[in-house]
Write an enzyme that holds these catalytic residues in place. Sequence first.
Site, short mmCIF file in Angstrom:
data_model
loop_
_atom_site.label_atom_id
_atom_site.label_comp_id
_atom_site.label_asym_id
_atom_site.label_seq_id
_atom_site.Cartn_x
_atom_site.Cartn_y
_atom_site.Cartn_z
N ARG A 1 16.39 18.10 -4.65
CA ARG A 1 16.38 16.65 -4.85
C ARG A 1 17.83 16.23 -5.08
NH1 ARG A 1 16.88 15.76 -10.24
NH2 ARG A 1 15.50 17.17 -11.34
N TYR B 1 23.02 18.99 -16.03
CA TYR B 1 22.42 20.30 -15.75
C TYR B 1 22.75 20.88 -14.38
CZ TYR B 1 18.73 17.17 -13.90
OH TYR B 1 18.04 16.20 -13.23
N HIS C 1 16.35 13.18 -11.55
CA HIS C 1 14.89 13.25 -11.65
C HIS C 1 14.27 11.86 -11.46
CE1 HIS C 1 10.91 14.26 -13.10
NE2 HIS C 1 11.01 13.38 -14.07
C1 LIG Z 1 1.42 17.82 -18.28
C2 LIG Z 1 2.79 17.19 -18.20
N1 LIG Z 1 3.77 17.63 -19.02
C3 LIG Z 1 4.98 17.05 -18.99
C4 LIG Z 1 5.26 16.02 -18.16
C5 LIG Z 1 6.63 15.33 -18.17
N2 LIG Z 1 7.33 15.59 -16.89
C6 LIG Z 1 7.32 14.72 -15.90
S1 LIG Z 1 8.05 15.28 -14.51
C7 LIG Z 1 8.43 16.76 -15.24
C8 LIG Z 1 9.09 17.82 -14.42
C9 LIG Z 1 8.26 18.22 -13.25
O1 LIG Z 1 8.95 19.09 -12.42
P1 LIG Z 1 8.38 19.59 -11.05
O2 LIG Z 1 6.96 19.98 -11.18
O3 LIG Z 1 9.31 20.62 -10.55
O4 LIG Z 1 8.38 18.32 -10.11
P2 LIG Z 1 9.57 17.40 -9.65
O5 LIG Z 1 9.72 16.32 -10.72
O6 LIG Z 1 10.78 18.23 -9.53
O7 LIG Z 1 9.14 16.80 -8.38
C10 LIG Z 1 7.99 16.76 -16.56
C11 LIG Z 1 8.21 17.88 -17.49
C12 LIG Z 1 4.21 15.59 -17.32
N3 LIG Z 1 4.35 14.59 -16.44
N4 LIG Z 1 3.00 16.19 -17.36
#
Ligand SMILES: Cc1ncc(C[n+]2csc(CCOP(=O)(O)OP(=O)(O)O)c2C)c(N)n1
Lengths: 333, 355
Positions: B256, B269, B260
């Site tokens: 990406r 980071y 975020h």
């Molecule tokens: C159950 C849960 N825990 C924590 C979060 C908070 N949160 C939102 S996005 C994220 C990171 C997700 O990373 P990834 O699965 O790699 O997806 P990306 O955002 O990189 O597309 C977190 C920790 C959430 N949405 N759901």
Amino acid sequence: MSGVPVSMAGALNRALADALADDPAVLVFGEDVGPLGGVFRVTDGLAARFGEARVFDTPLAESGIVGTAIGMAMNGLRPVVEMQFDAFAYPAFEQITSHLAKMRNRTRGRVSLPVVIRVPYGGGIGGVEHHCDSSEAYYAHTPGLTVVTPGTPDDAYHLLRASIASPDPVIFLEPKRRYWTKGELSDVAVPMDRAVVRRPGADVTLIAYGPLMATALETAEAAVEEGWEVEVVDLRSLSPFDDATVCASVRRTGRAVVVHEASGFGGYGAEVVARVTERCFHHLHAPVLRVTGFDVPYPPPKLEEHHLPGVDRILDAIARLQWDDEVVGCRGA
Amino acid sequence: MSPTRERTLLPTDEPLSLLDKDGSPVAGSPLVMPDDDVLLELHRRMVVGRRFDTQATALTRQGRLAVYPSSRGQEACEVGSVLALRPADWLFPTYRDTVALVTRGVDPAEALTLLQGDWHSGYDPCAHRVGPQCTPLATNTLHAVGFAHAARLKGEDTSVLVLLGDGATSEGDTHEALNFAGVWRAPVVFLVQNNGYAISVPMSKQNAAPSLAHKGIGYGVPSVLVDGNDVAAVYAVVREALESGGPTLIEARTYRIEAHTNADDATRYRTPDEVAAWLDRDPVDRIEAYLTSRGLLDAARRSAVAAEAEEFAARVRAELNADRPRDPAALFEHVYATPTAQLREQAAALAEELA
Ligand SMILES: Cc1ncc(C[n+]2csc(CCOP(=O)(O)OP(=O)(O)O)c2C)c(N)n1
């Protein structure tokens, strides 16, 4: 339906069988619900009769069971799933609160989830830790869920049929210590949002549900000796709440006691007390009291009798409603 | 299943690809190169998707969107996987997959309703065969498996694609979903967009397996590792997986480019060098180079596509800049099929308050 008394477990079994027979979209699945028939035998014989595609065992994973039920309901099926015991539903809590309860709302009514989650709940069976929780407050606190709990075999049959027919998700709480209680089944449907007066009485309203229905009726019987006429209201539907039936009773009697097995603090009884107080304040001759389990984790089997509200404790609460009119002088006309 | 590749549980050591980072065909790839018209369509949708993404990011700066998780850099996954779907198939997206939604045909303003704060989901899932975007991580994987299993039970020829991130593979639901899918042989494709980070947490702190695709092995789910910046390869593996009739786990290696969300500071980071290295592997440039070298993409088509993207962005801007009326009574309308007595009382109280 038939004059032969049937156990609550038998009534639930019949409700599932009738629903499966009536609607090909109905599925029953969960842990050990297939050939074994469930650890309480509520699904006994269903797999043999309806086949593995409609009644089946899943991998052992509660979030998985509820999460896949959501997907199946999105695709037009009507899953009825079993959580083996109350506390083992907690891994599925996120799916229940974040998705099952909210799908209709977030899609503005375009996707509904007709899913029934059957949860054997409550204590009194000498079960070990995690097998005796009363988790109703968690579910009742969640908008979008309908939460019902039968107190009799007849209600068990009809409420389960209504739950399976409901377009919304239903948490169906089965009072496991009453599985073997017998009663007759009627042909009269039971609405999903109505409390019922199980026994009339003029002096005090005793509000109960599920596992404590039988205890409440016993208490009412015992109260006769004291000269008290106890009216027993069975809530049946914890959410939505039937204010009309409950308040009509309390306005008649002027006194009320709410009983449940779950811990009192922040519990379901607090909601009932609040609603009754808000709506019936001027009819009340005494504060609305609660008799509940203690605010402790569910005790080990040899101590559970001390935790669970019984007839004596409920009678004590009724006595505390100060009903000596002569002394207190507050009994309204 | 493609006759060219055996479906195995074990992913390859290196990501499968069809085009290298400069857009030259990879010799001896086991994947089937999509037809020319498909490649052109993939390109067109990626350009439009990227323009949409920049527009949405701009709208957060103007306060029109509460938040926007950009998928810039991940277009090959967003577009390649969605275009591989047949009309009868379903998609279960996450919060990051707005470009996937518009590629599927969801109206852009409806796709952004959630992020705009107007309502939790703006589109009709049944109309587009797209589940509501999931914010709790990994929960959508189970919905996808259930949906696919139901399709199987009903005798429907429907496959399901579920999108998830690398971080989401650590959640219990992902594992339950893979296990259910393996046991039920459900026609569901798990596409992990491994963009290197879960907010700030890098892969090294997320996963100890040789790859995320390896996680399928223990569940009996065939697993594929693919270059997530190669849209031709993503399309090919997703198409093959959808047609297999059973479950597949695909890890797509991508990156990406933006933070975020607009609320995140990615410099905390990761290094500019790292970002630059990935910019050099841009998925849109890659397919453009290939199509140009093949003589399929000339200046005229390129500017036509660019113009379409501009037009699309202008429409999004106009729709989101117009204030839409909001009806507070809607709060109570869709909690239950029929509002409860309690909700009717509360709706009346709010109406009175607003009168
Ligand atoms: C159950 C849960 N825990 C924590 C979060 C908070 N949160 C939102 S996005 C994220 C990171 C997700 O990373 P990834 O699965 O790699 O997806 P990306 O955002 O990189 O597309 C977190 C920790 C959430 N949405 N759901």
